[in-house]
Every structure is written in structure tokens, then in C-alpha cells.
Design an enzyme around this catalytic site. Structure first.
Site, PDB file in Angstrom:
ATOM      1  N   CYS A 280      28.520  40.371  42.991  1.00  0.00           N
ATOM      2  CA  CYS A 280      27.817  39.367  42.188  1.00  0.00           C
ATOM      3  C   CYS A 280      28.753  38.489  41.358  1.00  0.00           C
ATOM      4  CB  CYS A 280      26.796  40.038  41.283  1.00  0.00           C
ATOM      5  SG  CYS A 280      25.596  41.062  42.173  1.00  0.00           S
TER       6      CYS A 280
ATOM      7  N   HIS B 239      25.043  34.948  35.916  1.00  0.00           N
ATOM      8  CA  HIS B 239      24.542  35.594  37.128  1.00  0.00           C
ATOM      9  C   HIS B 239      23.091  35.983  36.880  1.00  0.00           C
ATOM     10  CE1 HIS B 239      23.815  38.289  40.357  1.00  0.00           C
ATOM     11  NE2 HIS B 239      24.022  39.397  39.656  1.00  0.00           N
TER      12      HIS B 239
ATOM     13  N   ASN C 101      17.720  38.347  42.289  1.00  0.00           N
ATOM     14  CA  ASN C 101      19.174  38.496  42.241  1.00  0.00           C
ATOM     15  C   ASN C 101      19.725  38.157  43.621  1.00  0.00           C
ATOM     16  OD1 ASN C 101      21.830  39.373  42.179  1.00  0.00           O
ATOM     17  ND2 ASN C 101      21.387  41.287  41.113  1.00  0.00           N
TER      18      ASN C 101
END
Length: 325
Positions: free
Chosen positions: A119, A252, A282
Site C-alpha cells: 500500500c 492511503h 482499499n
């Protein structure tokens, strides 16, 4: 004269299939897995996500986002002299998704490689591209974050399968006489490998271990909140700026509670935070460039504003990039 780098174009792409929480809850119920829209929203802030069709590869998502970024930058694929793709879900073991993307774009000949920092991948890739431009080895880089996380989800684990989605975001980063990328701060701590991982591999044509995502949500949350603030402050210090100089925080998009906590620690109201986690879920390395492109194209983010991008992911990796758009 010193060469800096500056973002001149952004782009993004989401697969057409959009699954709301209600859609996913209904699908999971058929497998005997119980969850609810309320449970998902309360813990994560996620309301919907996009999944790629079975025949759509990571490079296909990257291609659509890349084309939009290149168009926004007012250049052609042949003008790109560096391609970096951040992904944890590549098309194949090798060659890199960047090389596959390069061929699909028709930008063959320039360096092309993948960055794997989960990520945090886009923040890592952007930092590498900036360094290569400052070193004079590239003048116009295509930096992409692209993921098909739906392929590695365990749909018997309600604590993880509701969190992730697929998508791609991209930027064109060009050499500039004025600074665009102001500072970056990258870190990793391999002691925390086990709290977020896909503990599988391939040997002799067989899958070894478990090829599905595993996460200790509480451990990730605790670690993420602390390291994100430290990386943000380190980047600000390197650029000789303070919290007050941040126009937009683009974190993020993993969990709204992590984002709220980070903003609070930096003294920022949520009005200064770009939020897309509710609609995208996500998307790992794609989440920051997806959010950036959304903010640019909706007019939320304006030219010459100061942006703080930051990510945290498996590895355990984390980092921040401070830039002027």
C-alpha cells in the site's frame, strides 16, 4: 542548473463492476458469512468498491489510467522515458507489469520496472522517479499504482474481504526548473511481516503456503497511526515547512479511522483530507493516485497547492511525499 520534478498530469481508472456493501453482504450470505453494511461502515468508512472482471489484468487497469495521465500532461506515450508500476498483484511472476504496460502503451525502449511496497508502493515509486529525474537519467516518467486485490481475498474472512477493491491511478512526472516534489520520507520494518501478508508462493507449478491475504487488523491500525504521523513530520521538516503549510492531505485510503487519527495528529480538519475510501475501498498501491486524480478532476485540489501524500502497507512499509502540484 538543478533539475526538479513536477506532476504535469494525473489519471485513474476503476473497473465497471461496482459492489456496494449490500451487494457484497448478499454474496457472502450465500457462503454462510454474516456481515452488514452498518458493520462495514462503522469500522472502515467503506460503502462500495470495484472489482475487475476475471479476464482483466492489472496491466489493463494501469493502461487506462496511464492513457488519461499522459493525455492530461499533453504528451504522447513515445515521450515517456521511464515507467514505474507500483503493484502487489502483477499480471505474472515475470516480466514486470511495467514492461507489459509499456508494450500496451507503445512506449517501448525506456526503462520499465515494478516497485513492490504494497500500500506504500505509489509513494515509494514516486520517490524513485523523482530521484531519477533529479539525477538526469529521466525527464518524463510515468508512475502508476495498479491493483487487482480481489484476486487474493479470502471471501470466508469477513474481516478482510470487505476492505479491498481494484483500480489504478497514474501520474506523469516531468523535469522542471521549479520544485514540485519537495521532500519524501520512506521506511520499512521487516519485523512486522506477519501482520499483513499473503503467505504463499509458487514452486514446481504448485502453490505453496496460502495465496490469500491475511491481516491482523488491530496490530496494523496501531502501527499505522504512529508511523504515518512521524513520516509526515519528517517530510515537512526536510522541506522546512509546518503542518500549517499543508493544503491537502491525500492519505492511503485504507480505513477512515486511520485517516481521521492522522489528520487530528497533524492538526488538520477533515475538510483538508481527500477521502475516496467510501467509494473505492482499499485499493492498495492504487489508492493514493486514484484519490489524487479524483481531487484534481473535481477541482478539489488546485495548482500550486501543497499536498501531503502518505501510505502504509505490508512489509511493514510506510512513507510520505510532500509536493506542490
Amino acid at each position: 542548473m538543478r533539475s526538479y520534478s513536477r506532476i504535469t498530469g494525473t489519471g485513474s481508472y476503476l473497473p465497471p463492476l461496482r459492489l456496494t456493501n449490500a451487494d457484497l453482504v448478499a454474496q457472502l450470505a450465500h457462503s454462510g458469512i454474516e456481515t452488514s453494511d452498518e458493520w462495514i461502515v462503522e469500522r472502515t468508512g467503506i460503502r462500495a468498491r470495484h472489482f475487475a472482471a476475471p479476464d482483466v489484468a492489472c496491466s489493463d487497469l494501469a493502461l487506462e489510467a496511464a492513457r488519461k495521465a499522459i493525455e492530461a500532461a499533453g504528451c504522447q506515450p513515445q515521450d515517456i522515458d521511464l515507467i514505474i508500476v507500483a503493484t502487489s498483484t502483477p499480471d505474472m511472476v515475470f516480466p514486470s507489469t511495467a514492461c507489459i504496460l509499456q508494450n500496451k502503451l507503445g512506449a517501448n525502449g525506456c526503462p520499465a520496472f515494478d516497485v513492490q511496497a504494497v500500500c506504500s508502493g505509489f509513494v515509494y515509486a514516486l520517490t524513485v522517479a523523482d530521484a531519477m529525474i533529479q539525477a538526469g537519467t529521466a525527464r518524463r516518467a510515468l508512475v502508476v499504482g495498479a491493483e487487482v486485490f480481489s484476486r487474493i481475498l479470502d471471501f470466508k474472512d469477513r474481516t478482510t474481504c470487505v476492505l479491498f477493491g481494484d483500480g489504478a491511478g497514474a501520474v506523469v512526472l516531468e523535469a522542471s526548473e521549479t520544485p514540485g516534489i519537495l521532500a519524501s520520507d520512506l521506511h520499512a520494518d521487516g519485523r512486522h511481516v506477519g501482520i499483513l501478508c499473503v503467505p504463499g508462493g509458487v514452486s514446481g507449478g504448485q502453490v505453496l503456503g496460502d495465496p490469500l491475504l491475511k491481516m491482523d487488523g488491530q496490530a496494523v491500525f496501531k502501527l499505522a497511526v504512529g508511523v504515518l504521523e512521524k513520516a509526515a513530520r519528517a517530510a515537512l521538516e526536510k522541506a522546512h515547512l509546518t503542518d500549517a503549510d499543508i493544503d491537502w492531505l491525500i492519505p492511503h485510503q485504507a480505513n477512515i479511522r486511520i485517516m481521521q487519527s492522522t489528520a487530528r495528529k497533524l492538526g488538520l480538519s477533515m475538510d483538508k483530507v481527500v477521502v475516496t475510501v467510501d467509494q473505492h475501498g482499499n485499493t492498495s498501491a492504487a489508492s493514493i493516485p486514484l484519490a489524487l486524480d479524483h481531487a484534481v478532476r473535481t477541482g478539489q485540489v488546485q495548482k500550486d497547492q501543497t499536498l501531503l501524500l502518505e501510505g502504509v502497507g505490508g512489509g511493514f512499509t510506510w512513507g510520505a511525499v510532500l509536493l506542490k502540484l
